[in-house]
Design an enzyme around this catalytic site. Structure first.
Site, PDB file in Angstrom:
ATOM      1  N   CYS A  50       0.831  -1.206   0.000  1.00  0.00           N
ATOM      2  CA  CYS A  50       0.000   0.000   0.000  1.00  0.00           C
ATOM      3  C   CYS A  50       0.863   1.253   0.000  1.00  0.00           C
ATOM      4  CB  CYS A  50      -0.920   0.024   1.205  1.00  0.00           C
ATOM      5  SG  CYS A  50      -2.512  -0.670   0.814  1.00  0.00           S
ATOM      6  N   ASP A 105     -11.784  -9.637 -30.407  1.00  0.00           N
ATOM      7  CA  ASP A 105     -10.770  -8.689 -30.886  1.00  0.00           C
ATOM      8  C   ASP A 105      -9.433  -9.409 -30.862  1.00  0.00           C
ATOM      9  OD1 ASP A 105     -10.749  -8.694 -28.070  1.00  0.00           O
ATOM     10  OD2 ASP A 105      -9.914  -6.666 -27.971  1.00  0.00           O
ATOM     11  N   GLY A 162      -9.927   4.808 -10.035  1.00  0.00           N
ATOM     12  CA  GLY A 162      -8.616   4.343 -10.462  1.00  0.00           C
ATOM     13  C   GLY A 162      -7.693   4.135  -9.293  1.00  0.00           C
ATOM     14  N   ASP A 218     -12.486  -5.139 -26.170  1.00  0.00           N
ATOM     15  CA  ASP A 218     -13.216  -6.289 -25.620  1.00  0.00           C
ATOM     16  C   ASP A 218     -14.718  -6.009 -25.566  1.00  0.00           C
ATOM     17  OD1 ASP A 218     -11.025  -7.907 -25.190  1.00  0.00           O
ATOM     18  OD2 ASP A 218     -10.613  -7.050 -23.212  1.00  0.00           O
ATOM     19  N   ALA A 268     -17.352  12.104  -6.412  1.00  0.00           N
ATOM     20  CA  ALA A 268     -17.833  11.812  -5.056  1.00  0.00           C
ATOM     21  C   ALA A 268     -16.714  11.173  -4.242  1.00  0.00           C
ATOM     22  CB  ALA A 268     -19.027  10.873  -5.139  1.00  0.00           C
ATOM     23  N   ASP A 322     -16.101   5.175  -1.364  1.00  0.00           N
ATOM     24  CA  ASP A 322     -15.053   4.166  -1.495  1.00  0.00           C
ATOM     25  C   ASP A 322     -15.102   3.415  -2.819  1.00  0.00           C
ATOM     26  OD1 ASP A 322     -13.955   4.701   0.956  1.00  0.00           O
ATOM     27  OD2 ASP A 322     -15.405   3.439   1.997  1.00  0.00           O
TER      28      ASP A 322
END
Ligand SMILES: Cc1cc2nc3c(=O)[nH]c(=O)nc-3n(C[C@H](O)[C@H](O)[C@H](O)COP(=O)(O)OP(=O)(O)OC[C@H]3O[C@@H](n4cnc5c(N)ncnc54)[C@H](O)[C@@H]3O)c2cc1C
Length: 769
Positions: free
Chosen positions: A426, A637, A549, A499, A456, A459
């Site tokens: 982390c 693809d 992300g 995809d 926003a 989480d």
């Protein structure tokens, strides 16, 4: 194991791949500076060498003979190569403003963007004439003109404005080139009238009288009519208006007048001379901004007025490289004295040239041979690059702190110590502030289906799947294969979207995963901004909202996306739907894997790389729609497993046998050449395991093109099985919608034709339609 490269602490940005910067790139390739990242921004991927342009037009040289391919040179210099155009410089924030991407930050900037004939100085010229620069535009126009002249016996007239060395050489080369084109088409004469106009009282006014008299005779012998004392004051369509009241009309108007400067140096706040060229000291540092240097035509060296000629730009290469290096080290700069006299070599169209130096002139075929040798040596210096494995000179650690360099100066280019190494897990997550700062700079747009998104603090993101539809989800992630984060972002996003489109779904929402190499925090923010800007452009183009992300630090740049699309269950295109008799339609050429592999080794031509990069950014949306409209029964693809691997996946899932015709498979330019050299992607060997399910015609076995069927593709084409009676219409529609290489490459075998082993690919040398 390789140790990771030192973190980037300073950015040296070179704009323009002109005659001076090629030397700078080579210098930094031979002598890299730890912590210094070199970036080249150039509008063109191939830098024309001015001395060979007339020979290129006359047909003595090929395009490759007369250009320096910047991609391998940048690769040699370990420089990032951003294919873009500078439109201004934000000097306060030290950023280069580009036409096609967010601003690029620099610590030290060098400008070598050349000049172009001043078309804007004459009313109407900008809209009507063909300036000799940029060369690629001129060369394309010249190629069309030559084809037109070769294909007609009607008279064609060409007006050339400019009586300096450029105008005279262009006129003579065009005459020679057109005569050869007419001859090749079986005609005795070229039927072309060429007239040359100059506002001076003689041609070649900057040269000895003997030179201009000699060339006046050569032009006359070649039937080129010269009009001296003819100043063009206006151009209206195909007509030239002169200051003396005369007028003349031509089919083609070519502009080869004195070099002019663009507006951006003045508009950006750089100190410029009365003609708009950037004022620099004898160190090539600009008068106004110590961290900005300029060289070649775009620069005007204080105290050394010289004509705009490539010879000066070339000579400035080594002093510019040394001074940029000194500036980065915090050392004082060294001045240099541009030579006053230089050897002029002007060709006469044919393999013959005239040389002038110190008032003396000599002429002959041997002069052309001499010039040819000099010119070819220059090109070789930047195209036949030494192998640098283990040979690079280590400069030792970059100095900490900064000291003033040269005169003037607002803080040196050196920055403080590099960033400390950080933890994994982390702890390797890049501070969320960085990500949010980047995204805030870019202003991502929303999507009606997104209930909780980037705006926003929650989480997780929440997206609404429309009633009656299902969510179609996929994830892709890979290491950067190009050094341009903006393009990498665009291509990675496009690859991930493939995809969704292949499944017959509509993009809805996605999340980005990014690994950034450790660098100074502001450098990481810049890289992330470039990366996300590229990705967002493509995601938004195709209607996918970025809803979240995760960014972490790592050894090298990597990016991926998890994407979600939506579709009605009955519209889904699975791999398992192929039906006997269907035709196999492929929407794009194959070969991105080998081109990128060759690029990594500095063995790919820029023309190949540019075409592959452009293809990898094209949206799949129109093709997916057309495949659906033509009753596709299955689709995929073409990506990591290559065309053969993905086709086999479909065949196995559908329980059918398929046949593929190698002769019909479209390949990217350069792919066959690279395959012949034996250069393949690192995934290639793994993909070859699929060979156990391939029954190949013996004629295919030795063909290197067959290897390309196993080439892993990035953002490769869609492959679909289409009912036989609709396949040709489908291909036509695809071609009309911007997929010019779309084609039927094979078929799903019917019971009678099959060998009774489902999941097998029969590979034929010829077409299988
Ligand atoms: C027909 C002709 C023949 C010539 N023959 C000779 C000769 O024999 N000997 C000689 O000494 N001189 C010759 N010259 C002059 C010579 O071309 C120039 O002096 C020389 O090209 C200047 O070199 P440069 O490095 O400054 O710029 P260039 O060679 O023009 O290179 C500039 C580069 O910058 C790139 N670029 C430009 N603008 C931007 C931008 N905004 N953003 C990003 N990239 C950009 C361009 O793509 C280009 O590759 C000739 C000129 C002409 C027109």
């Amino acid at each position: 194991m390789h140790s990771p490269p030192p973190p980037v602490t300073r950015d040296l940005v070179l704009v323009g791949g002109g005659h001076t910067h090629v030397a700078v790139l080579k210098h930094f390739g031979m002598k890299p500076m730890p912590g210094v990242r070199v970036t080249l921004i150039s509008r063109e991927s191939n830098a024309p060498y001015s001395g060979m342009l007339p020979g290129l037009i006359a047909g003595h040289y090929t395009f490759a003979d007369a250009h320096i391919d910047l991609a391998p040179l940048a690769r040699f210099a370990q420089a990032r190569f951003l294919r873009d155009q500078l439109v201004g410089v934000d000097l306060e924030n030290k950023r280069v403003l580009c036409a096609g991407r967010p601003p690029v930050a620099f610590d030290l900037l060098s400008l070598n963007t050349g000049s172009a004939p001043g078309v804007r100085r004459v009313a109407g010229a900008e809209d009507s004439v063909v300036p000799v620069k940029p060369i690629d535009g001129f060369f394309a126009r010249w190629t069309r003109l030559r084809e037109r002249v070769a294909g007609t016996s009607h008279p064609v007239s060409i007006g050339i404005v400019g009586g300096g060395a450029g105008g005279v050489e262009i006129a003579l080369s065009i005459r020679y080139g057109l005569a050869r084109a007419a001859e090749a088409a079986g005609r005795a004469g070229d039927n072309v009238r060429i007239e040359l106009f100059t506002d001076s009282s003689e041609i070649l006014p900057a040269y000895p009288v003997r030179m201009s008299t000699r060339f006046a005779r050569i032009l006359e012998d070649d039937g080129i009519v010269v009009h001296t004392d003819h100043r063009v004051v206006r151009v209206d369509g195909s007509r030239l208006h002169f200051g003396n009241g005369a007028r003349a009309t031509f089919d083609e108007l070519l502009w080869v007048t004195t070099a002019g400067a663009p507006d951006w140096p003045r508009e950006s706040g750089l100190q410029v001379d009365e003609r708009g060229f950037i004022r620099v000291r004898d160190t090539l540092q600009t008068l106004s901004h110590p961290d900005v240097f300029a060289a070649g035509d775009i620069a005007a060296v204080e105290g050394y007025p010289r004509p705009k000629a490539g010879v000066f730009a070339v000579r400035q290469g080594p002093p510019l490289a040394r001074n940029l290096e000194r500036r980065l080290r915090g050392a004082s700069l060294a001045g240099f004295r541009p030579q006053r006299e230089y050897l002029s070599l002007i060709s006469t169209g044919r393999r013959h040239a005239v040389a002038a130096r110190n008032g003396l002139t000599v002429a002959g075929r041997w002069v052309w041979t001499w010039k040819d040798r000099i010119d070819r040596r220059f090109i070789r210096d930047y195209t036949e690059l030494p192998s640098m494995d283990g040979e690079r000179v280590d400069d030792g650690p970059a100095p900490a702190g900064s000291s003033e360099a040269g005169s003037g100066g607002r803080g040196g280019a050196s920055v403080g110590p590099g960033p400390a190494m950080r933890c994994g897990g982390c702890g390797s997550k890049v501070g969320s502030e960085l990500l949010f700062r980047s995204l805030a700079r870019l202003g991502a747009t929303g999507h009606p289906g997104v209930m909780v998104g980037l705006d926003a603090p929650d989480d997780a993101a929440v997206v609404q799947v429309p009633v009656g539809q299902v969510a179609v989800q996929s994830v892709d992630f890979f290491r950067s294969f190009i050094d341009d984060p903006f393009l990498f972002g665009r291509i990675t996003a496009n690859h991930a979207l493939g995809d969704v489109f292949a499944m017959g779904a509509e993009p809805l929402a996605g999340m980005a995963m990014v690994t950034l190499p450790l660098a100074a925090e502001e450098k990481m923010e810049e890289d992330l901004t470039q990366l996300m800007a590229g990705a967002l452009e493509v995601l938004e183009r195709d209607g996918l909202a970025l809803v979240g992300g995760h960014t972490s630090e790592g050894r090298e740049l990597a990016m991926g996306f998890s994407v979600t699309g939506t579709a009605r269950p009955e519209d889904l295109l699975r791999k398992s739907g192929m039906r006997p008799g269907d035709r196999l339609v492929l929407t794009r050429p194959v070969g991105t894997g080998v081109i990128l592999a060759a690029d990594m080794r500095g063995r790919a031509q820029s023309l190949w790389i540019d075409a592959a990069l452009a293809l990898m950014q094209e949206s799949h949306r129109p093709a997916a729609r057309i495949l659906g409209e033509h009753g596709a029964t299955a689709a995929t693809d073409v990506t990591g497993f290559g065309l053969a691997g993905h086709l086999l996946e479909m065949a196995r899932a559908s329980g059918v046998e398929v046949s593929l015709g190698l002769a019909d498979v479209p390949f990217l330019d350069g792919a066959r050449e690279v395959a012949r050299l034996g250069i393949f992607s690192s995934l290639h060997d793994q993909n070859l395991r699929a060979l156990e399910s391939v029954r190949a015609d013996p004629r295919v076995t030795g063909d290197p093109a067959a290897q390309l069927l196993f080439d892993p593709q990035t953002a490769g084409g869609l492959l679909a099985s289409i009912p036989a009676d609709r396949a040709e219409a489908c291909v036509e529609a695809l071609r009309a919608a911007g997929c010019p290489h779309a084609i039927v490459v094979g078929r799903v075998l019917t019971e009678g034709a099959a060998s009774g082993t489902p999941g097998v690919l029969h590979l034929h040398a010829g077409p299988v339609r």
